[in-house]
Design a protein around this motif. Structure first.
Motif, PDB file in Angstrom:
ATOM      1  N   LEU A 161       0.787  -0.725   0.214  1.00  0.00           N
ATOM      2  CA  LEU A 161      -0.330  -0.113  -0.181  1.00  0.00           C
ATOM      3  C   LEU A 161       0.893   1.194   0.070  1.00  0.00           C
ATOM      4  CD1 LEU A 161      -2.743  -1.088   2.661  1.00  0.00           C
ATOM      5  CD2 LEU A 161      -3.145  -1.243   0.107  1.00  0.00           C
ATOM      6  N   PHE A 162       2.525   0.987   0.007  1.00  0.00           N
ATOM      7  CA  PHE A 162       2.981   2.439   0.784  1.00  0.00           C
ATOM      8  C   PHE A 162       3.998   1.985  -0.742  1.00  0.00           C
ATOM      9  CE2 PHE A 162       0.221   3.289   3.740  1.00  0.00           C
ATOM     10  CZ  PHE A 162       0.250   4.503   3.951  1.00  0.00           C
ATOM     11  N   THR A 163       4.362   1.670  -1.407  1.00  0.00           N
ATOM     12  CA  THR A 163       5.431   1.489  -2.970  1.00  0.00           C
ATOM     13  C   THR A 163       5.951   2.566  -2.845  1.00  0.00           C
ATOM     14  OG1 THR A 163       3.545   1.449  -4.298  1.00  0.00           O
ATOM     15  CG2 THR A 163       4.131  -0.798  -3.884  1.00  0.00           C
ATOM     16  N   ALA A 272       9.275  -9.298  -8.723  1.00  0.00           N
ATOM     17  CA  ALA A 272      10.335 -10.186  -9.357  1.00  0.00           C
ATOM     18  C   ALA A 272      11.380  -9.819  -9.861  1.00  0.00           C
ATOM     19  CB  ALA A 272      10.260 -11.756 -10.063  1.00  0.00           C
ATOM     20  N   PRO A 273      11.102  -8.611 -10.902  1.00  0.00           N
ATOM     21  CA  PRO A 273      12.494  -7.792 -11.731  1.00  0.00           C
ATOM     22  C   PRO A 273      12.718  -6.733 -10.466  1.00  0.00           C
ATOM     23  CG  PRO A 273      10.672  -8.479 -13.136  1.00  0.00           C
ATOM     24  CD  PRO A 273      10.336  -8.768 -11.904  1.00  0.00           C
ATOM     25  N   ALA A 274      11.867  -6.244 -10.000  1.00  0.00           N
ATOM     26  CA  ALA A 274      12.198  -5.053  -9.102  1.00  0.00           C
ATOM     27  C   ALA A 274      12.915  -5.293  -8.335  1.00  0.00           C
ATOM     28  CB  ALA A 274      10.664  -4.549  -8.320  1.00  0.00           C
ATOM     29  N   ALA A 306      12.875   7.149  -9.592  1.00  0.00           N
ATOM     30  CA  ALA A 306      12.034   6.556  -9.286  1.00  0.00           C
ATOM     31  C   ALA A 306      10.219   6.224  -9.299  1.00  0.00           C
ATOM     32  CB  ALA A 306      12.334   4.534  -9.400  1.00  0.00           C
ATOM     33  N   THR A 307      10.903   7.561  -7.708  1.00  0.00           N
ATOM     34  CA  THR A 307       9.704   7.560  -6.385  1.00  0.00           C
ATOM     35  C   THR A 307       9.158   8.874  -7.313  1.00  0.00           C
ATOM     36  OG1 THR A 307      11.405   7.062  -5.213  1.00  0.00           O
ATOM     37  CG2 THR A 307       9.420   8.900  -4.258  1.00  0.00           C
ATOM     38  N   GLY A 360      10.390   2.212 -14.245  1.00  0.00           N
ATOM     39  CA  GLY A 360       8.877   1.660 -15.149  1.00  0.00           C
ATOM     40  C   GLY A 360       8.756   0.125 -13.971  1.00  0.00           C
ATOM     41  N   LEU A 361       9.311  -0.233 -13.599  1.00  0.00           N
ATOM     42  CA  LEU A 361       8.536  -1.538 -12.649  1.00  0.00           C
ATOM     43  C   LEU A 361       8.469  -1.034 -11.356  1.00  0.00           C
ATOM     44  CD1 LEU A 361      11.988  -3.850 -12.545  1.00  0.00           C
ATOM     45  CD2 LEU A 361       9.187  -4.596 -13.676  1.00  0.00           C
ATOM     46  N   TYR A 362       9.075  -0.295 -10.285  1.00  0.00           N
ATOM     47  CA  TYR A 362       8.462   0.702  -8.931  1.00  0.00           C
ATOM     48  C   TYR A 362       7.209   1.078  -9.594  1.00  0.00           C
ATOM     49  CZ  TYR A 362      12.034  -0.174  -6.171  1.00  0.00           C
ATOM     50  OH  TYR A 362      12.875  -1.655  -5.209  1.00  0.00           O
ATOM     51  N   ALA A 363       6.971   2.063 -10.792  1.00  0.00           N
ATOM     52  CA  ALA A 363       5.777   2.633 -11.214  1.00  0.00           C
ATOM     53  C   ALA A 363       4.728   1.894 -11.012  1.00  0.00           C
ATOM     54  CB  ALA A 363       6.041   4.018 -12.212  1.00  0.00           C
TER      55      ALA A 363
END
Length: 465
Positions: A161-163, A272-274, A306-307, A360-363
């Motif tokens: 919930l807080f990525t 997994a990639p992140a 990324a953030t 890309g992965l985090y967003a």
């Protein structure tokens, strides 16, 4: 032909003429029932956010930092001093996710019986002790034991919930590691100080949380009596039990709903990639030819960007009420970043590729989690469905721990290739869900028009795409 997922939506409402927004907390009719207009409600939630989110985000920030900083410690002598040969480092990574995954559900149930401010602050103080203790381990077995305990303690948090805190954690971890890397004593190396100092800071923040966190609406001193009543009434509306059948049947329906497993696979294709690139990013940059200190420092701008992108994407996804398009776009960005890593491109281009991969992965993660939450209704099915999805995301952490092997350094071709395969599976799952939701929505709109029902009434049954 693929069938659309079974409907979780409530039956078509009585004629109200009130527009329904699946992303809002209450529709116009429900707001009227609890006596607060949309503008006042927005101001109320903004006030609550300003009081609660800073401390909660800070706690989640250190939750992610304390699980991920082992990737920074890897370059600071951890591997040689603890003799982490072969797959030992991978084992140390994976055991965290095993204990975390097994205890996540029962740990969150505990908050039903313990004041949240005491529970969250207590487990944070506990994992701060474990994190600090990790700086004093002398063997592989001790490292594994502490990582298991760290997973046990952190299981009480729900970081999906807080990525947004995950990206910031990567930036702070790199910055901390850069500064701490210059600390070396006759008894402890730089990697030990990473764990010790971050553990101490974690414990301090947990003590602040005891006094700052608010447990329930009734105990929130910053809310007026009317606002407390509104929040309590809204909670009653939000958790209203509109499901049919026994509890066991509701839980079973979640396990049999393929959309939950499809979004779980999509989340795994991001996680997994992140996790893989997060745990090994300092090592990857070191393999580009940078020294240890510069490798740690170069991770900082990657996670900062990324953030920022993550928050921006989440905002526009909510504003536009679209999930799948953003999920596909972010998965493709991450995919391009990973593909660049397995090419023979120059160091500069590969470093740019790490920006694409991490961003890309985090967003994409908040969009995937929000997508399932938007399309599941009923407190039991939603709770079980979200647990299944997050569990599959945690499984991605275990997978990531093993696909990037020490013997594959510095290029990690096998790890990058497997991660690319996961992202392709995620794109397929997203496409299948989008097509299924679209078919279901078209069928419902056609039925509503034939029956002479206006848009305000049938919109509540439409899936978010």
């Amino acid at each position: 032909m693929m069938q659309p997922p079974p409907s979780d939506k409530a039956p078509m409402s009585e004629k109200t003429g009130a527009p329904f927004d699946p992303f809002s907390s209450l529709d116009a009719r429900e707001r009227a029932q609890v006596g607060m207009g949309p503008e006042r409600e927005r101001k109320l939630w903004r006030k609550i956010d300003l009081h609660l989110l800073p401390i909660i985000a800070l706690m989640y920030l250190f939750s992610f930092m304390d699980r991920e900083n082992i990737g920074n410690a890897k370059l600071e002598g951890l591997m040689t001093q603890l003799h982490l040969t072969g797959s030992r480092y991978n084992v140390a990574l994976s055991v965290f996710f095993i204990s975390y995954g097994l205890l996540e559900f029962p740990a969150n149930i505990m908050m039903q019986f313990v004041r949240p401010s005491r529970w969250l602050s207590g487990i944070m103080f506990t994992w701060g002790i474990f994190m600090m203790s990790m700086g004093f381990v002398k063997s592989f077995s001790q490292l594994v034991a502490i990582r298991i305990l760290l997973g046990v303690a952190e299981a009480g948090f729900f970081p999906a919930l807080f990525t947004g805190a995950a990206g910031a954690a990567g930036a702070f971890s790199g910055l901390f590691a850069y500064g701490i890397s210059f600390i070396n004593t006759s008894h402890l190396e730089g990697w030990s100080w990473i764990f010790i100092i971050e553990g101490l800071v974690t414990m301090v923040i947990s003590l602040i949380g005891v006094f700052v966190l608010v447990d329930y609406p009734d105990t929130a001193k910053f809310l007026s009596a009317e606002e407390k009543q509104f929040v309590k009434q809204q909670r009653s509306v939000d958790i209203g039990d509109d499901e049919e059948g026994t509890v066991a049947q509701r839980v079973l329906s979640a396990f049999l709903d393929w959309q939950i497993w499809a979004t779980g696979l999509t989340l795994m294709s991001f996680m997994a990639p992140a996790y893989g690139i997060t745990f090994f990013l300092p090592t990857i940059l070191n393999g580009f030819g940078y020294n240890v200190a510069i490798s740690q420092l170069l991770t900082v701008p990657i996670f900062v960007i990324a953030t920022i992108v993550m928050i921006t994407v989440a905002h526009f996804s909510d504003t536009m009420k679209i999930r799948s398009s953003f999920i596909v776009a972010m998965e493709c960005v991450g995919l391009v970043g990973y593909i660049i890593q397995i090419t023979n491109a120059s160091t500069g281009i590969k470093y740019f590729g790490t920006y694409l991969a991490v961003t890309g992965l985090y967003a994409g993660v908040p969009c995937v989690v929000g997508w399932l939450a938007n399309n599941l209704h009923g407190k039991y099915k939603r709770a079980v469905g979200m647990a299944i999805q997050v569990g599959m995301g945690n499984l991605g952490g275990i997978i990531a721990s093993y696909i990037f092997r020490v013997q594959d350094e510095p290029r990690f071709i096998l790890g990058f290739a497997i991660a690319i395969g996961f992202m392709c599976l995620g794109l397929i799952a997203t496409a299948a869900l989008t097509y299924s939701y679209h078919r279901a929505n078209v069928a419902r709109i056609d039925r509503a028009k034939r029956e002479g029902i206006n848009e305000a009434e049938y919109a509540i049954e439409l899936y978010v795409i």
